[in-house]
Each structure stands twice: as C-alpha cells, then as structure tokens.
Design a protein around this motif. Structure first.
Motif, PDB file in Angstrom:
ATOM      1  N   ALA A 510       0.847  -1.191   0.000  1.00 14.56           N
ATOM      2  CA  ALA A 510       0.000   0.000   0.000  1.00 14.56           C
ATOM      3  C   ALA A 510       0.878   1.233   0.000  1.00 14.56           C
ATOM      4  CB  ALA A 510      -0.897   0.005   1.231  1.00 14.56           C
ATOM      5  N   THR A 511       0.381   2.317  -0.514  1.00 11.67           N
ATOM      6  CA  THR A 511       1.115   3.572  -0.514  1.00 11.67           C
ATOM      7  C   THR A 511       0.984   4.228   0.849  1.00 11.67           C
ATOM      8  OG1 THR A 511      -0.764   4.850  -1.283  1.00 11.67           O
ATOM      9  CG2 THR A 511       0.672   3.900  -2.977  1.00 11.67           C
ATOM     10  N   ALA A 512       1.933   5.103   1.137  1.00 23.05           N
ATOM     11  CA  ALA A 512       1.895   5.820   2.408  1.00 23.05           C
ATOM     12  C   ALA A 512       0.623   6.654   2.532  1.00 23.05           C
ATOM     13  CB  ALA A 512       3.131   6.704   2.531  1.00 23.05           C
ATOM     14  N   SER A 513       0.178   7.223   1.412  1.00 21.08           N
ATOM     15  CA  SER A 513      -1.041   8.040   1.466  1.00 21.08           C
ATOM     16  C   SER A 513      -2.260   7.180   1.793  1.00 21.08           C
ATOM     17  CB  SER A 513      -1.251   8.781   0.136  1.00 21.08           C
ATOM     18  OG  SER A 513      -1.401   7.862  -0.933  1.00 21.08           O
ATOM     19  N   ASP A 514      -2.308   5.946   1.252  1.00 22.11           N
ATOM     20  CA  ASP A 514      -3.428   5.056   1.582  1.00 22.11           C
ATOM     21  C   ASP A 514      -3.449   4.740   3.068  1.00 22.11           C
ATOM     22  OD1 ASP A 514      -3.264   3.107  -1.512  1.00 22.11           O
ATOM     23  OD2 ASP A 514      -4.339   4.955  -1.015  1.00 22.11           O
ATOM     24  N   LEU A 515      -2.225   4.478   3.604  1.00 24.34           N
ATOM     25  CA  LEU A 515      -2.157   4.127   5.021  1.00 24.34           C
ATOM     26  C   LEU A 515      -2.512   5.313   5.911  1.00 24.34           C
ATOM     27  CD1 LEU A 515       1.019   1.836   5.174  1.00 24.34           C
ATOM     28  CD2 LEU A 515      -1.389   1.202   4.920  1.00 24.34           C
ATOM     29  N   LEU A 516      -2.074   6.503   5.507  1.00 24.26           N
ATOM     30  CA  LEU A 516      -2.407   7.673   6.307  1.00 24.26           C
ATOM     31  C   LEU A 516      -3.914   7.957   6.271  1.00 24.26           C
ATOM     32  CD1 LEU A 516      -0.647   9.347   8.085  1.00 24.26           C
ATOM     33  CD2 LEU A 516      -0.439  11.049   6.276  1.00 24.26           C
ATOM     34  N   ALA A 517      -4.512   7.681   5.120  1.00 25.80           N
ATOM     35  CA  ALA A 517      -5.968   7.832   5.032  1.00 25.80           C
ATOM     36  C   ALA A 517      -6.656   6.848   5.968  1.00 25.80           C
ATOM     37  CB  ALA A 517      -6.437   7.617   3.593  1.00 25.80           C
ATOM     38  N   LEU A 518      -6.093   5.633   6.063  1.00 20.87           N
ATOM     39  CA  LEU A 518      -6.657   4.631   6.959  1.00 20.87           C
ATOM     40  C   LEU A 518      -6.499   5.051   8.421  1.00 20.87           C
ATOM     41  CD1 LEU A 518      -7.905   1.764   7.136  1.00 20.87           C
ATOM     42  CD2 LEU A 518      -5.574   0.862   7.206  1.00 20.87           C
ATOM     43  N   LEU A 519      -5.407   5.794   8.678  1.00 22.60           N
ATOM     44  CA  LEU A 519      -5.120   6.237  10.038  1.00 22.60           C
ATOM     45  C   LEU A 519      -5.681   7.634  10.344  1.00 22.60           C
ATOM     46  CD1 LEU A 519      -1.436   4.993  10.089  1.00 22.60           C
ATOM     47  CD2 LEU A 519      -3.267   4.118  11.573  1.00 22.60           C
ATOM     48  N   ALA A 520      -6.560   8.121   9.485  1.00 21.38           N
ATOM     49  CA  ALA A 520      -7.114   9.467   9.659  1.00 21.38           C
ATOM     50  C   ALA A 520      -7.674   9.640  11.060  1.00 21.38           C
ATOM     51  CB  ALA A 520      -8.208   9.717   8.621  1.00 21.38           C
ATOM     52  N   GLY A 521      -7.292  10.759  11.686  1.00 21.66           N
ATOM     53  CA  GLY A 521      -7.710  11.026  13.044  1.00 21.66           C
ATOM     54  C   GLY A 521      -6.759  10.482  14.082  1.00 21.66           C
ATOM     55  N   ARG A 522      -5.848   9.598  13.639  1.00 21.57           N
ATOM     56  CA  ARG A 522      -4.865   9.028  14.560  1.00 21.57           C
ATOM     57  C   ARG A 522      -3.451   9.538  14.274  1.00 21.57           C
ATOM     58  NH1 ARG A 522      -8.346   4.647  13.546  1.00 21.57           N
ATOM     59  NH2 ARG A 522      -9.119   3.571  15.422  1.00 21.57           N
ATOM     60  N   ALA A 523      -3.152   9.843  12.977  1.00 20.49           N
ATOM     61  CA  ALA A 523      -1.789  10.223  12.586  1.00 20.49           C
ATOM     62  C   ALA A 523      -1.810  11.166  11.398  1.00 20.49           C
ATOM     63  CB  ALA A 523      -0.961   8.981  12.248  1.00 20.49           C
ATOM     64  N   THR A 524      -0.730  11.970  11.289  1.00 21.68           N
ATOM     65  CA  THR A 524      -0.579  12.867  10.136  1.00 21.68           C
ATOM     66  C   THR A 524       0.774  12.674   9.451  1.00 21.68           C
ATOM     67  OG1 THR A 524       0.290  14.606  11.574  1.00 21.68           O
ATOM     68  CG2 THR A 524      -2.105  14.622  11.131  1.00 21.68           C
ATOM     69  N   ILE A 525       1.648  11.765   9.949  1.00 16.81           N
ATOM     70  CA  ILE A 525       2.961  11.532   9.351  1.00 16.81           C
ATOM     71  C   ILE A 525       3.368  10.073   9.548  1.00 16.81           C
ATOM     72  CG2 ILE A 525       4.198  12.219  11.451  1.00 16.81           C
ATOM     73  CD1 ILE A 525       6.389  13.385   9.560  1.00 16.81           C
ATOM     74  N   ILE A 526       4.005   9.496   8.491  1.00 21.25           N
ATOM     75  CA  ILE A 526       4.539   8.128   8.539  1.00 21.25           C
ATOM     76  C   ILE A 526       5.992   8.160   8.063  1.00 21.25           C
ATOM     77  CG2 ILE A 526       4.370   5.771   7.640  1.00 21.25           C
ATOM     78  CD1 ILE A 526       1.432   6.172   7.273  1.00 21.25           C
ATOM     79  N   TRP A 527       6.890   7.582   8.880  1.00 21.49           N
ATOM     80  CA  TRP A 527       8.304   7.422   8.495  1.00 21.49           C
ATOM     81  C   TRP A 527       8.544   5.953   8.166  1.00 21.49           C
ATOM     82  CZ3 TRP A 527      12.127  11.243   8.373  1.00 21.49           C
ATOM     83  CH2 TRP A 527      11.742  12.513   8.885  1.00 21.49           C
ATOM     84  N   LEU A 528       9.487   5.706   7.208  1.00 19.04           N
ATOM     85  CA  LEU A 528       9.860   4.342   6.801  1.00 19.04           C
ATOM     86  C   LEU A 528      11.299   4.064   7.226  1.00 19.04           C
ATOM     87  CD1 LEU A 528       9.251   1.705   5.224  1.00 19.04           C
ATOM     88  CD2 LEU A 528      10.156   2.862   3.177  1.00 19.04           C
ATOM     89  N   SER A 529      11.544   2.910   7.843  1.00 18.33           N
ATOM     90  CA  SER A 529      12.889   2.540   8.311  1.00 18.33           C
ATOM     91  C   SER A 529      13.486   1.461   7.415  1.00 18.33           C
ATOM     92  CB  SER A 529      12.820   2.024   9.748  1.00 18.33           C
ATOM     93  OG  SER A 529      14.061   1.501  10.155  1.00 18.33           O
ATOM     94  N   ASP A 530      14.853   1.595   7.171  1.00 16.72           N
ATOM     95  CA  ASP A 530      15.556   0.534   6.432  1.00 16.72           C
ATOM     96  C   ASP A 530      16.225  -0.431   7.399  1.00 16.72           C
ATOM     97  OD1 ASP A 530      18.525   2.445   5.512  1.00 16.72           O
ATOM     98  OD2 ASP A 530      17.643   1.957   7.462  1.00 16.72           O
ATOM     99  N   GLY A 531      15.917  -0.304   8.652  1.00 10.92           N
ATOM    100  CA  GLY A 531      16.504  -1.139   9.692  1.00 10.92           C
ATOM    101  C   GLY A 531      17.504  -0.375  10.519  1.00 10.92           C
ATOM    102  N   GLU A 532      18.119   0.692   9.900  1.00 11.27           N
ATOM    103  CA  GLU A 532      19.111   1.499  10.605  1.00 11.27           C
ATOM    104  C   GLU A 532      18.708   2.976  10.638  1.00 11.27           C
ATOM    105  OE1 GLU A 532      23.014  -1.210   9.409  1.00 11.27           O
ATOM    106  OE2 GLU A 532      22.971   0.928   8.960  1.00 11.27           O
ATOM    107  N   ASN A 533      18.150   3.451   9.516  1.00  8.90           N
ATOM    108  CA  ASN A 533      17.810   4.868   9.405  1.00  8.90           C
ATOM    109  C   ASN A 533      16.361   5.024   8.948  1.00  8.90           C
ATOM    110  OD1 ASN A 533      20.570   5.987   9.895  1.00  8.90           O
ATOM    111  ND2 ASN A 533      21.012   4.889   7.975  1.00  8.90           N
ATOM    112  N   TRP A 534      15.823   6.191   9.283  1.00 14.89           N
ATOM    113  CA  TRP A 534      14.511   6.562   8.738  1.00 14.89           C
ATOM    114  C   TRP A 534      14.773   7.199   7.384  1.00 14.89           C
ATOM    115  CZ3 TRP A 534      10.817   4.366  11.332  1.00 14.89           C
ATOM    116  CH2 TRP A 534      10.983   4.095  12.692  1.00 14.89           C
ATOM    117  N   THR A 535      14.396   6.534   6.309  1.00 16.62           N
ATOM    118  CA  THR A 535      14.800   6.907   4.949  1.00 16.62           C
ATOM    119  C   THR A 535      13.790   7.774   4.214  1.00 16.62           C
ATOM    120  OG1 THR A 535      13.868   4.873   4.055  1.00 16.62           O
ATOM    121  CG2 THR A 535      16.177   4.833   4.729  1.00 16.62           C
TER     122      THR A 535
END
Length: 564
Positions: A510-535
C-alpha cells in the motif's frame, strides 16, 4: 340560553342424534347470550358506603325473588321484598371490605364486594360530551326518526345531541336516587344557540327540570341547535341535594347551509393508458380508456355545495397541440361534459368530467376547462402516454453482491415526451453467462416504474436487460468473489502492530497516502525505516501533502514510525 331535563342425511337414528346435538347447541348458544345473574345496587354504583350508611341491593338478569341475601357481621339486613335487601352498616362497627351473598335453592350463590370507608364526595364533577343515545335512551345510528351522528359539527338549523354526566370524587358515576334530595338536576347553558331537554329543535331561551322521581341515571341528554352558522358555547350546572358543580365549556360548531352550486373545482388526473395497454400512436387499438377528472363545487359564499341532477356543467378540451377539441372532432378523443355519478357502487355521487380515448389518441398533455353555467371556470390536466421510447435500468444490491445475495432491478419507462409511461408490460432478463437468476414474475409499470428481484448464483459481471414494447435498457453490476477478493486485499488497521509510535506492518502492499488515510484522526505523518535509518516520510499539513514528503510504498514486514 338555558335548558334542563327530567329523563343438512344418514339413517334415522343418526339423524336423531344430530338433531339432538343441534338442539343442545342452540340452547347452549342462547344461554351464552343471556347476561349472567348479578347483584346490583339501585342507590350506590360503586358499592362504597360510609360508616353507618345503607345500601339497597337486588339481583339482575334472574328472578330476584328466588334469591335470599345473607347477613353480614356489623350490618343490619332488612329483606324489603323477596330479592331486594338493605344492608345498614352499624355505626362504629369494623370497616373495610365485606362480601354480599345472595343464595338460591338450585343456582350458584352470587357475590359482590362491599366496602365501608370513605365513599368520597358523591357529586364532585360533571362533564358535557357528545351523546350516543337520544333522550329516550335509544342508541343512535339505528335509523330512528331522530337519528343524528355523534359529532360536534352540524349544519345550521339541525340538532347536536349532548349529555351531561355526574361523577363522584372517585371518578365513578354519582349515586342518583328517586328521592327529592338524591335526584340529579342539570341546567345547560347554550351561549349563542338554543337548547332543549328532548330531541326537538328548540330556540327556547331557558327551561328547567331534573331526572325525575323514577329515574336513577347519572346522565341526562339535551339537544343544542343554532339557526345560522357559528359556534355555541355550552356548559352545565349539575345538582344533587345540596351539592352543585359546573362543567367546563364545550364548543359546538354549526356550518352554513349551502345554496345552489356555483363555483367548480376540477382535479388533475394521473397518466392514462388505453384500456390497460399502451396507446400506440397511429395504431388500430379500439380498446377504450377514460380520463375521469373529479369535480366538486361551492356556492357563491364558498360553502361546499352538492352537485345534483340538473346541475349544468360544461367543459372544453384542448389537446397536446393546444387546439380546441369538441365532441368527436378529433379522431380518438371524445369529451363527455359531465357525469354526475361515475361509481354506482360507492355511496354518494362521484361527479367527474370524462374524456374517452381510443388507440390513436395523440400522446401528450390535455387540458380540461369546466364551469357551472356562466360562473368562473377551473382548469385541470391529464397526460396520455405514448409507446415507450426509453427504458432506464438500475440495480440495487442492498445485502451485498456475494453468492446467494438478492438484487433488485428497476426499469423506468418513458415515452417520446419524457412522460412516465402508463401500465405496460416489462420483461426482465439477464445477459448470456451472467451469474444471476430472476425470481418471481414480470409485471406492468406503475407510475412508469417496474421492478423484479434476482439471486446471485456465482462470480462475474451481471447484465440485466429490461424490455417494454420492443424498447430495452441495460445495466451491469459486478458480483461474487472478485469483489470480495478486492475487499480482502485492502489494508486494515489490524495490519499494524500498533497505530502510533514505532510499529510493524504485515498487510498488503500500500502507498503511504493510503495508510495515512486509513489512520485518519490518529496520525498525520509516517516514516519508513531501512533497519538502521529513517529513509523517507509522508506527511499531511491541513489535509495536503507536506513539502519534501514522498508517497512511498509500504510492504509487509516494513517498520514504520506513526506520528501526529
């Protein structure tokens, strides 16, 4: 104004058995219709007396003299005559509930509860209400000469019947006797009208009397009238002995008597179809249908007036081309000016202006103008519908589109003028390979619409075809597994280990925008980790994508940071 009242064979043996059974059944039926014997009182309706007071009792619906009243402790019993007894409570004796018993040599003993205590006030209130019986006590609505409806509105000059009821403080009937001190006397005041103590029409200003020395009823009937239109304010004063009460006001309305009908009102008629079939322009259908436009009238003062035999009603008709139509001047249309009673099976006259139509009547709107004599006219319209030229189909899946779910297909049929077509057969079918089967039977349109149900039998695209007089419409809907699978492939909140902070994701791509839409009212930002850094991150500011954010794709196993 014032008024007051004083008030079918087997052998013979079997037949004999049947006959005996019939006689027994008749006797049992007759017996069940006879009121059961019961103890009554002539001077106390609720069987509640005070300390030291008396009550007179007898037996109703039987030969009273065959019954004997039994003594009660604390009472003096006097057997006045056979079947009539007087129980006098001895002053100071125990009070409460007692049982009056009347015994019979062969019949069951009769019982009635008697209470000694506070009997309340005998005359505590009175009310004026509409009467259902006449002054003689006969039930109204039986065809008697003085029969009148139970109503608070009548035409001027007629009588509205009322009764005045006297009640005690327990909201039960007041005890009324034959002695002068226990008789009920009622005076009725009819402000703005006349009142009588019988069923005659009266404009007498006043009268007086009471229920009489032989009457023991707690109600008295009166008749109220008014010579012309208006209202009469009615109230009454009731007296028993030294107690007097006044009723609340009761308003009666008398309407004006209509004179000759003068002004006509005509109602629009619905869409019309030829004899239950379509009116096919240019066709040879000789079936007849009639447009009946209801009419009513008022007199010159605006009072509703009856249309009677001899009333002259004239009407003119214009067709869809706005040209005048007179009798038989246009093929397929015939105007009948006026029908006094269009429905002999219904009480009263159903008066109409009637237009007769044949199969070659042009479709479109017709206008009828009618009048009484030379008085003002009124206008109404009706629509003749032509053959279908369009069929719009819709499908509703209220319960879903899975296997076994039900669909409703609806066809809206219109003619060349865009008018909804009057009753015409609509055939519903499904396209080849469509996973659905229609149930029930086809029907005609009603107000241009027809529907039929179908059951989904598999997965795929369902094509529904509705056909009316060779004109078809189509609608499609997807059904079955394809839709269900698509829904199952959508991400859900349960795909997150948590919905804030560091979380793992185990759902479909899923795209980040789809997930943020699913989380509407709970979150306004999503970060992705490569295991070491937020990329990468994706954020919304006031509902719009934040500068520098990217709409990355999230796959199962990714670690996210969900913030607000």
């Amino acid at each position: 104004m014032i008024g007051t009242l004083a008030r079918k064979r087997t052998n013979l043996a079997a037949f004999a058995v049947l006959a005996a059974l019939a006689v027994a059944l008749f006797a049992a039926t007759a017996l069940s219709q006879t009121p059961a014997p019961a103890i009554s009182s002539s001077d106390d309706s609720d069987f509640i007396i005070g300390d030291g007071q008396s009550i007179t009792v007898t037996v109703d619906n039987a030969t009273a003299s065959e019954y004997t009243f039994q003594p009660i402790f604390g009472f003096v019993l006097t057997q006045e005559t056979p079947g009539i007894g007087i129980y006098r409570h001895q002053a100071g004796a125990p009070q409460g509930d007692f049982t009056i018993r009347a015994t019979h040599a062969t019949a069951d003993t009769l019982e009635e509860n008697l209470t000694v205590g506070d009997p309340g006030t005998n005359l505590d209130s009175a009310s004026v209400k509409l009467a259902t019986t006449n002054a003689a006590g006969d039930t109204r609505g039986t065809g008697a000469a003085d029969d009148k409806p139970e109503t608070d509105t009548a035409t001027a000059g007629s009588v509205i019947f009322i009764e005045v009821e006297a009640l005690n403080s327990r909201d039960k009937a007041s005890n009324v006797g034959t002695a002068a001190t226990s008789q009920l006397s009622v005076t009725v005041f009819a402000v703005g009208g006349g009142v009588s103590n019988d069923d005659s029409v009266s404009t007498v200003g006043s009268a007086s009397g009471n229920n009489g020395s032989t009457a023991q009823d707690n109600t008295i009937n009166f008749g109220v009238t008014r010579a012309n239109a208006g209202t009469v304010r009615v109230f009454a004063v009731a007296t028993i002995g030294s107690a007097t009460v006044q009723t609340e006001d009761f308003t009666l309305t008398f309407t004006a008597v209509a004179t000759a009908p003068a002004n006509l009102s005509i109602e629009d008629a619905g869409a019309v179809a030829q004899g239950g079939t379509m009116i096919d322009v240019g066709g040879t259908d000789t079936a007849v249908t009639r447009a009946n436009l209801s009419i009513s009238a008022t007199d010159s003062a605006g009072v509703t007036a009856a249309l009677v035999s001899g009333t002259v009603v004239t009407a003119t008709l214009k067709g869809p081309d706005d040209k005048d139509i007179t009798d038989n001047s246009l093929s397929g249309v015939e105007l009948t000016d006026y029908v006094l009673d269009n429905d002999a099976n219904t009480a009263g006259d159903q008066s109409v202006v009637q237009v007769t139509l044949l199969g070659n009547a042009a479709p479109g709107e017709y206008t009828v103008t009618a009048r009484i004599g030379t008085n003002p006219t009124d206008t109404a319209t009706f629509i003749v519908t032509g053959s279908p030229t369009s069929v719009d189909v819709s499908i509703e899946a209220a319960d879903g589109t899975g296997l076994g779910d039900q669909l409703t297909a609806t066809a809206t049929v219109k003619d060349v003028n865009g008018n909804l077509v009057a009753p015409v057969d609509v055939a519903f079918t499904v396209g080849t390979g469509s996973p659905a089967t229609f149930v029930g039977v086809d029907s005609k349109t009603k107000d241009g619409v027809a529907s039929r149900s179908a059951v989904i039998t598999g997965s795929g695209v369902i094509t529904v075809i509705a056909t009316a007089n060779g004109v078809s419409g189509v609608a499609v809907i997807a059904a079955g597994g394809a839709a269900d699978d698509a829904e199952a492939d959508a991400p859900s909140l349960s795909d997150f280990s948590r919905t804030s902070g560091v979380a793992s994701y185990t759902g479909p791509d899923a795209t980040a925008s789809d997930l943020l839409a699913l989380l509407a009212g709970r979150a306004t930002i999503i970060w992705l980790s490569d295991g070491e850094n937020w990329t990468a991150y994706y954020a919304l500011i006031d509902g719009s994508e934040a500068p520098g954010s990217s709409n990355f794709t999230v796959t199962s196993g990714d670690v996210l940071y969900i913030g607000n």
